[in-house]
Enzyme design. Structure first.
Site, mmCIF file in Angstrom:
data_model
loop_
_atom_site.group_PDB
_atom_site.id
_atom_site.type_symbol
_atom_site.label_atom_id
_atom_site.label_comp_id
_atom_site.label_asym_id
_atom_site.label_seq_id
_atom_site.Cartn_x
_atom_site.Cartn_y
_atom_site.Cartn_z
ATOM 1 N N SER A 88 0.807 -1.302 0.000
ATOM 2 C CA SER A 88 -0.012 -0.061 -0.113
ATOM 3 C C SER A 88 0.940 1.181 0.087
ATOM 4 C CB SER A 88 -0.855 -0.065 1.202
ATOM 5 O OG SER A 88 -1.649 1.266 1.232
ATOM 6 N N THR A 116 -12.509 0.187 -1.780
ATOM 7 C CA THR A 116 -12.939 -0.954 -1.201
ATOM 8 C C THR A 116 -13.800 -0.857 -0.115
ATOM 9 O OG1 THR A 116 -11.091 -0.760 0.324
ATOM 10 C CG2 THR A 116 -10.586 -1.941 -1.682
ATOM 11 N N TYR A 166 -2.004 -2.588 10.218
ATOM 12 C CA TYR A 166 -2.110 -2.475 8.700
ATOM 13 C C TYR A 166 -0.861 -1.895 8.152
ATOM 14 C CZ TYR A 166 -3.924 -1.665 4.153
ATOM 15 O OH TYR A 166 -3.976 -1.948 2.813
ATOM 16 N N LYS A 205 2.179 -3.565 5.516
ATOM 17 C CA LYS A 205 2.297 -2.947 4.094
ATOM 18 C C LYS A 205 3.931 -2.838 3.975
ATOM 19 C CE LYS A 205 -1.581 -4.158 2.917
ATOM 20 N NZ LYS A 205 -1.696 -5.721 2.078
#
Length: 121
Positions: free
Chosen positions: A41, A89, A54, A58
């Site tokens: 990401s 998303t 998260y 990434k």
């Protein structure tokens, strides 16, 4: 976040990358050819508030791809990490509209990415 929430994201986003690659890299080495493509990401480079688990995974995916590229390149295997920006998303759609408008305003095309466009990468 709870420790369990932290661990779950680490398990899926980082350990999942490791386990999937481990399952196929042996035959890639045997064949002298392979392509490892992981999804990271853009936030791996700049983070964001509230999602330590998260964003950490990434960033780690990029490091893992770099390490594999160095170690496996001489065996005919490339390793890369695709790092898309904010994408339309389910997770991003939970972000308040005002914040999404700010995010969109920072992108070159002034909109969120589309999953199907990233998939072809």
């Amino acid at each position: 976040m709870t420790e369990e929430q932290f661990d779950q994201v680490i398990a899926v986003n980082l350990k999942g990358v490791f386990c999937c690659t481990k399952a196929v890299v042996g035959s890639m080495i045997e064949n002298g050819y392979g392509r490892i493509i992981n999804i990271s990401s853009v936030t791996a480079h700049n983070g964001n508030i509230g999602k330590t688990n998260y964003f950490s995974t990434k960033a780690a995916v990029i490091s893992v791809a770099q390490t594999w590229a160095m170690g496996l390149g001489k065996k005919g295997i490339t390793a890369n990490a695709v790092a898309p920006g904010y994408t339309a998303t389910e997770m991003v759609q939970k972000v308040p509209e005002k914040i999404l408008d700010t995010i969109k305003g920072r992108t070159p095309v002034k909109r969120l990415g589309k999953p199907e466009k990233i998939a072809v990468a």
